[in-house]
Design an enzyme around this catalytic site. Structure first.
Site, PDB file in Angstrom:
ATOM      1  N   LYS A  34     -20.677  27.144 -46.680  1.00 15.22           N
ATOM      2  CA  LYS A  34     -19.430  27.927 -46.593  1.00 15.22           C
ATOM      3  C   LYS A  34     -18.199  27.063 -46.864  1.00 15.22           C
ATOM      4  O   LYS A  34     -17.187  27.553 -47.347  1.00 15.22           O
ATOM      5  CB  LYS A  34     -19.291  28.602 -45.230  1.00 15.22           C
ATOM      6  CG  LYS A  34     -19.204  27.632 -44.063  1.00 15.22           C
ATOM      7  CD  LYS A  34     -20.162  27.956 -42.978  1.00 15.22           C
ATOM      8  CE  LYS A  34     -20.454  26.745 -42.139  1.00 15.22           C
ATOM      9  NZ  LYS A  34     -21.559  26.945 -41.223  1.00 15.22           N
ATOM     10  N   GLU A  69     -25.593  33.736 -50.422  1.00 16.25           N
ATOM     11  CA  GLU A  69     -25.790  34.720 -49.343  1.00 16.25           C
ATOM     12  C   GLU A  69     -25.749  34.082 -47.952  1.00 16.25           C
ATOM     13  O   GLU A  69     -25.185  34.645 -47.003  1.00 16.25           O
ATOM     14  CB  GLU A  69     -27.132  35.433 -49.543  1.00 16.25           C
ATOM     15  CG  GLU A  69     -27.456  36.491 -48.508  1.00 16.25           C
ATOM     16  CD  GLU A  69     -26.439  37.610 -48.461  1.00 16.25           C
ATOM     17  OE1 GLU A  69     -26.307  38.348 -49.430  1.00 16.25           O
ATOM     18  OE2 GLU A  69     -25.747  37.747 -47.416  1.00 16.25           O
ATOM     19  N   LYS A  97     -15.560  31.555 -43.284  1.00 18.21           N
ATOM     20  CA  LYS A  97     -16.359  32.759 -43.525  1.00 18.21           C
ATOM     21  C   LYS A  97     -15.444  33.957 -43.767  1.00 18.21           C
ATOM     22  O   LYS A  97     -15.735  34.814 -44.601  1.00 18.21           O
ATOM     23  CB  LYS A  97     -17.301  32.996 -42.340  1.00 18.21           C
ATOM     24  CG  LYS A  97     -18.353  31.885 -42.223  1.00 18.21           C
ATOM     25  CD  LYS A  97     -19.088  31.915 -40.904  1.00 18.21           C
ATOM     26  CE  LYS A  97     -20.125  30.811 -40.807  1.00 18.21           C
ATOM     27  NZ  LYS A  97     -20.677  30.635 -39.449  1.00 18.21           N
ATOM     28  N   VAL A 138     -22.414  33.050 -45.134  1.00 21.12           N
ATOM     29  CA  VAL A 138     -21.812  33.840 -44.045  1.00 21.12           C
ATOM     30  C   VAL A 138     -22.923  34.619 -43.345  1.00 21.12           C
ATOM     31  O   VAL A 138     -23.733  35.277 -43.991  1.00 21.12           O
ATOM     32  CB  VAL A 138     -20.762  34.851 -44.576  1.00 21.12           C
ATOM     33  CG1 VAL A 138     -20.157  35.650 -43.422  1.00 21.12           C
ATOM     34  CG2 VAL A 138     -19.679  34.153 -45.374  1.00 21.12           C
ATOM     35  N   ILE A 171     -28.163  37.347 -41.996  1.00 23.99           N
ATOM     36  CA  ILE A 171     -27.699  38.738 -42.192  1.00 23.99           C
ATOM     37  C   ILE A 171     -27.328  38.958 -43.656  1.00 23.99           C
ATOM     38  O   ILE A 171     -26.531  38.203 -44.204  1.00 23.99           O
ATOM     39  CB  ILE A 171     -26.442  39.041 -41.338  1.00 23.99           C
ATOM     40  CG1 ILE A 171     -26.675  38.678 -39.875  1.00 23.99           C
ATOM     41  CG2 ILE A 171     -26.010  40.480 -41.491  1.00 23.99           C
ATOM     42  CD1 ILE A 171     -25.410  38.800 -39.020  1.00 23.99           C
ATOM     43  N   ASP A 217     -14.646  27.218 -38.715  1.00 23.48           N
ATOM     44  CA  ASP A 217     -15.905  27.723 -39.290  1.00 23.48           C
ATOM     45  C   ASP A 217     -15.759  29.230 -39.580  1.00 23.48           C
ATOM     46  O   ASP A 217     -16.110  29.702 -40.664  1.00 23.48           O
ATOM     47  CB  ASP A 217     -17.047  27.470 -38.296  1.00 23.48           C
ATOM     48  CG  ASP A 217     -18.373  28.030 -38.775  1.00 23.48           C
ATOM     49  OD1 ASP A 217     -18.993  27.414 -39.653  1.00 23.48           O
ATOM     50  OD2 ASP A 217     -18.779  29.103 -38.289  1.00 23.48           O
ATOM     51  N   THR A 229     -32.197  21.410 -41.043  1.00 26.79           N
ATOM     52  CA  THR A 229     -32.537  22.682 -40.378  1.00 26.79           C
ATOM     53  C   THR A 229     -32.862  23.764 -41.402  1.00 26.79           C
ATOM     54  O   THR A 229     -33.934  24.385 -41.357  1.00 26.79           O
ATOM     55  CB  THR A 229     -31.344  23.136 -39.495  1.00 26.79           C
ATOM     56  OG1 THR A 229     -30.992  22.059 -38.637  1.00 26.79           O
ATOM     57  CG2 THR A 229     -31.685  24.362 -38.682  1.00 26.79           C
ATOM     58  N   VAL A 230     -31.953  23.992 -42.352  1.00 24.38           N
ATOM     59  CA  VAL A 230     -32.151  25.091 -43.305  1.00 24.38           C
ATOM     60  C   VAL A 230     -33.149  24.695 -44.391  1.00 24.38           C
ATOM     61  O   VAL A 230     -34.051  25.473 -44.742  1.00 24.38           O
ATOM     62  CB  VAL A 230     -30.803  25.536 -43.920  1.00 24.38           C
ATOM     63  CG1 VAL A 230     -31.011  26.717 -44.842  1.00 24.38           C
ATOM     64  CG2 VAL A 230     -29.802  25.891 -42.829  1.00 24.38           C
TER      65      VAL A 230
HETATM   66  P1  NAP Z   1     -28.707  19.406 -41.562  1.00 28.30           P
HETATM   67  O1  NAP Z   1     -29.768  19.809 -40.611  1.00 28.30           O
HETATM   68  O2  NAP Z   1     -27.712  18.400 -41.151  1.00 28.30           O
HETATM   69  O3  NAP Z   1     -29.454  18.880 -42.887  1.00 28.30           O
HETATM   70  C1  NAP Z   1     -28.770  18.267 -43.950  1.00 28.30           C
HETATM   71  C2  NAP Z   1     -29.785  17.690 -44.931  1.00 28.30           C
HETATM   72  O4  NAP Z   1     -29.075  17.234 -46.073  1.00 28.30           O
HETATM   73  C3  NAP Z   1     -30.586  16.515 -44.397  1.00 28.30           C
HETATM   74  O5  NAP Z   1     -31.898  16.577 -44.887  1.00 28.30           O
HETATM   75  C4  NAP Z   1     -29.863  15.285 -44.999  1.00 28.30           C
HETATM   76  O6  NAP Z   1     -30.708  14.189 -45.273  1.00 28.30           O
HETATM   77  C5  NAP Z   1     -29.379  15.855 -46.311  1.00 28.30           C
HETATM   78  N1  NAP Z   1     -28.129  15.244 -46.771  1.00 28.30           N
HETATM   79  C6  NAP Z   1     -26.912  15.306 -46.198  1.00 28.30           C
HETATM   80  N2  NAP Z   1     -26.005  14.620 -46.922  1.00 28.30           N
HETATM   81  C7  NAP Z   1     -26.673  14.099 -47.960  1.00 28.30           C
HETATM   82  C8  NAP Z   1     -26.300  13.287 -49.059  1.00 28.30           C
HETATM   83  N3  NAP Z   1     -25.049  12.860 -49.225  1.00 28.30           N
HETATM   84  N4  NAP Z   1     -27.272  12.924 -49.947  1.00 28.30           N
HETATM   85  C9  NAP Z   1     -28.532  13.340 -49.791  1.00 28.30           C
HETATM   86  N5  NAP Z   1     -28.960  14.121 -48.778  1.00 28.30           N
HETATM   87  C10 NAP Z   1     -28.039  14.501 -47.875  1.00 28.30           C
HETATM   88  O7  NAP Z   1     -27.882  20.678 -42.086  1.00 28.30           O
HETATM   89  P2  NAP Z   1     -28.294  22.210 -41.961  1.00 28.30           P
HETATM   90  O8  NAP Z   1     -28.000  22.714 -40.586  1.00 28.30           O
HETATM   91  O9  NAP Z   1     -29.636  22.421 -42.544  1.00 28.30           O
HETATM   92  O10 NAP Z   1     -27.169  22.898 -42.887  1.00 28.30           O
HETATM   93  C11 NAP Z   1     -27.256  22.867 -44.291  1.00 28.30           C
HETATM   94  C12 NAP Z   1     -26.217  23.825 -44.880  1.00 28.30           C
HETATM   95  O11 NAP Z   1     -26.504  25.149 -44.466  1.00 28.30           O
HETATM   96  C13 NAP Z   1     -24.771  23.564 -44.446  1.00 28.30           C
HETATM   97  O12 NAP Z   1     -23.912  23.868 -45.510  1.00 28.30           O
HETATM   98  C14 NAP Z   1     -24.570  24.568 -43.320  1.00 28.30           C
HETATM   99  O13 NAP Z   1     -23.207  24.940 -43.142  1.00 28.30           O
HETATM  100  C15 NAP Z   1     -25.360  25.726 -43.851  1.00 28.30           C
HETATM  101  N6  NAP Z   1     -25.819  26.666 -42.816  1.00 28.30           N
HETATM  102  C16 NAP Z   1     -26.521  26.202 -41.766  1.00 28.30           C
HETATM  103  C17 NAP Z   1     -26.987  27.084 -40.806  1.00 28.30           C
HETATM  104  C18 NAP Z   1     -27.801  26.614 -39.645  1.00 28.30           C
HETATM  105  O14 NAP Z   1     -28.248  27.453 -38.851  1.00 28.30           O
HETATM  106  N7  NAP Z   1     -28.049  25.317 -39.501  1.00 28.30           N
HETATM  107  C19 NAP Z   1     -26.700  28.449 -40.940  1.00 28.30           C
HETATM  108  C20 NAP Z   1     -25.982  28.900 -42.051  1.00 28.30           C
HETATM  109  C21 NAP Z   1     -25.555  27.991 -42.992  1.00 28.30           C
HETATM  110  P3  NAP Z   1     -31.436  13.366 -44.090  1.00 28.30           P
HETATM  111  O15 NAP Z   1     -32.494  14.284 -43.583  1.00 28.30           O
HETATM  112  O16 NAP Z   1     -32.005  12.151 -44.754  1.00 28.30           O
HETATM  113  O17 NAP Z   1     -30.361  13.066 -43.094  1.00 28.30           O
HETATM  114  N1  HSE Z   2     -21.750  26.616 -36.428  1.00 31.64           N
HETATM  115  C1  HSE Z   2     -22.121  27.881 -36.986  1.00 31.64           C
HETATM  116  C2  HSE Z   2     -22.174  28.917 -35.853  1.00 31.64           C
HETATM  117  C3  HSE Z   2     -23.466  27.770 -37.691  1.00 31.64           C
HETATM  118  O1  HSE Z   2     -22.098  28.560 -34.658  1.00 31.64           O
HETATM  119  O2  HSE Z   2     -22.257  30.103 -36.144  1.00 31.64           O
HETATM  120  C4  HSE Z   2     -23.729  28.854 -38.692  1.00 31.64           C
HETATM  121  O3  HSE Z   2     -22.818  28.851 -39.760  1.00 31.64           O
END
Ligand code: NAP
Ligand code: HSE
Length: 430
Positions: free
Chosen positions: A105, A129, A205, A132, A136, A201, A14-15
């Site tokens: 986080k 950044e 934060k 959390v 924002i 979670d 996603t990110v």
């Molecule tokens: P996600 O959609 O699950 O994506 C994770 C990515 O990392 C995928 O591309 C996955 O590969 C890869 N990956 C995971 N484990 C791996 C490993 N051991 N070796 C190599 N590649 C690996 O996660 P996300 O939602 O983008 O979140 C990423 C980070 O941002 C997390 O720390 C999350 O807490 C933080 N975050 C997310 C959001 C949000 O809105 N989603 C907001 C704030 C912060 P594959 O594609 O091959 O599975």
């Molecule tokens: N699971 C978290 C939320 C994603 O619902 O806010 C962002 O850190």
């Protein structure tokens, strides 16, 4: 010809895919602002065989060593999530002289100190950044723009999933189970929603925010946590009648006498409070400092592009440091240790809802029990129940120590006229 700074991306979910998109769509503007071209060289994923049109023309690998050993890559952007191997990869990247940007986080809350020390030791940046509040800006303001203040409070809605669920319960009168299902269907809550609904979670934060705001090391285990699983539509209805909304808050307070207290729990928040109107998946963080007074940061707490906005901003900061041949300008070192206030010593007003026998003397017995625990009452309402012979008593207390509420709770459990303690929720009246 401007210089080129190359990035290694760990994760393209996603990110990660949001970061690719922002860097692709805004590259001209970013290059003009930074004075160097930022380009992603290699992307690490779990499954390199998966079709990923967004990564066309980029090197994709399943082997972290390809990024670690590449001397051209000076910034590693960790967007895999989870504690391991994310922690180890970031440490290794810094040991190899690469700066690190992360949205993780989990790692920052549990291994932040180790990360800051490693960055300092190897003369690189470690920025986080997006960890959390998603899109924002709050980490940089706390580390930079608000540094002149003695911060006394940081309080926020930092979990979008639970804020969505509480908003929906309040708007539609739907119960906990059906709004959880709705949040899962919309993709906000995970299939296993425990980290969100149990408050973990938000606790991660809260630890990060309090560490930065109060310039002290806050360990995740020092954060008191209650989730939203016990909140019912009845509690939400009582809150409305009494002029409050129910929110899951991450709260950090630094009082000179008692020390720093950091907690996550549901609260009754007055409708007039700036955080009360933050609804749905939105997040907001309210801060209080002795120079600025009160300020609030509001916006999308998650999502691909909003979170990428924060990640890319950090990448740009690192690039500027590289170009100026410096590091750690908005450095943070959490070696300072203030006293942590035990939860029993924290103070709040409370909402206490009891199912009691509907007979003479019960109200008196309840008031006496509160009095014996040194809990003073602000207001009491009694409502008849559909089951004959029972009534519900809802009391709002004055500000008391948590220890006194625990004492009252123990006494109610032993009081024959009390059939059930239906809920006890803090009331944020300041
Ligand atoms: P996600 O959609 O699950 O994506 C994770 C990515 O990392 C995928 O591309 C996955 O590969 C890869 N990956 C995971 N484990 C791996 C490993 N051991 N070796 C190599 N590649 C690996 O996660 P996300 O939602 O983008 O979140 C990423 C980070 O941002 C997390 O720390 C999350 O807490 C933080 N975050 C997310 C959001 C949000 O809105 N989603 C907001 C704030 C912060 P594959 O594609 O091959 O599975
Ligand atoms: N699971 C978290 C939320 C994603 O619902 O806010 C962002 O850190």
């Amino acid at each position: 010809m401007s210089r080129e700074i190359k990035l290694g991306l760990l994760g393209s979910g996603t990110v990660g895919s949001g970061v690719v998109q922002v860097l692709r769509e805004n590259i001209q503007e970013i290059t003009a602002k930074v004075g160097a071209k930022l380009s992603i060289k290699t992307v690490l994923v779990r499954d390199a065989g998966k079709k990923r049109p967004q990564l066309e023309n980029l090197q994709v690998t399943e082997n972290f060593q390809d990024i670690l050993d590449d001397a051209e890559i000076s910034i590693v952007v960790e967007l895999m999530g989870g504690l391991h191997p994310a922690r180890e990869y970031m440490l290794q990247a810094m040991e190899h002289g690469k700066s690190v940007v992360t949205a993780n986080k989990d790692v920052v809350a549990q291994f932040g100190r180790e990360m800051f020390e490693m960055a300092e030791k190897h003369g690189v940046d470690f920025l986080f950044e997006a960890s959390v509040g998603g899109g924002i800006p709050i980490i940089t303001p706390l580390k930079q723009c608000l540094t002149a203040n003695r911060m006394t409070e940081v309080m926020g809605i930092v979990n979008g999933t639970t804020n969505y669920m509480l908003t929906r319960m309040s708007e539609s009168g739907a119960d906990y189970a059906s709004v959880l299902k709705e949040a899962q269907e919309k993709g906000y809550a995970e299939a296993n929603p425990s980290a969100d609904v149990d408050g973990l979670d938000a606790a991660r934060k809260a630890a990060i925010l309090a560490t930065l705001a109060f310039n002290t090391h806050i360990d995740l285990k020092d954060v008191y946590v209650e989730g939203i699983t016990g909140i019912t539509t009845e509690d939400i209805e009582y809150a409305r009648e009494l002029g409050y909304v129910v929110k899951l808050l991450a709260i950090g307070k630094d009082s000179q006498e008692k020390g720093v207290d950091v907690r996550v729990h549901p609260v009754f928040l007055p409708k007039s409070h700036p955080l009360a109107s933050v609804n749905g998946v939105y997040n907001a963080i309210f801060v209080r400092g002795n120079a600025i007074g009160e300020a609030m940061f509001y916006g999308p707490g998650a999502g691909s592009l909003p979170t990428a906005s924060s990640v890319v901003a950090d990448i740009i900061e690192v690039a500027r440091d590289i170009l100026s041949d410096t590091f750690g300008r908005i450095h943070f070192n959490d070696t300072n240790q203030k006293k942590v206030c035990p939860i029993e010593e924290t103070e709040s007003s409370y909402y206490v809802r009891l199912l009691v026998d509907d007979k003479p003397g019960v109200l008196g017995a309840i008031a006496t029990t509160f009095g014996n625990a040194d809990v003073s009452l602000q207001s009491v309402i009694q409502t008849k129940q559909s089951i004959p012979g029972y009534a519900e008593i809802v009391a709002i207390t004055h500000r008391v120590r948590h220890a006194n509420i625990l004492q009252a709770e123990t006494k109610f459990k032993a009081l024959p006229v009390v059939n059930e303690i239906r809920n006890i929720i803090r009331v944020e009246n300041e």
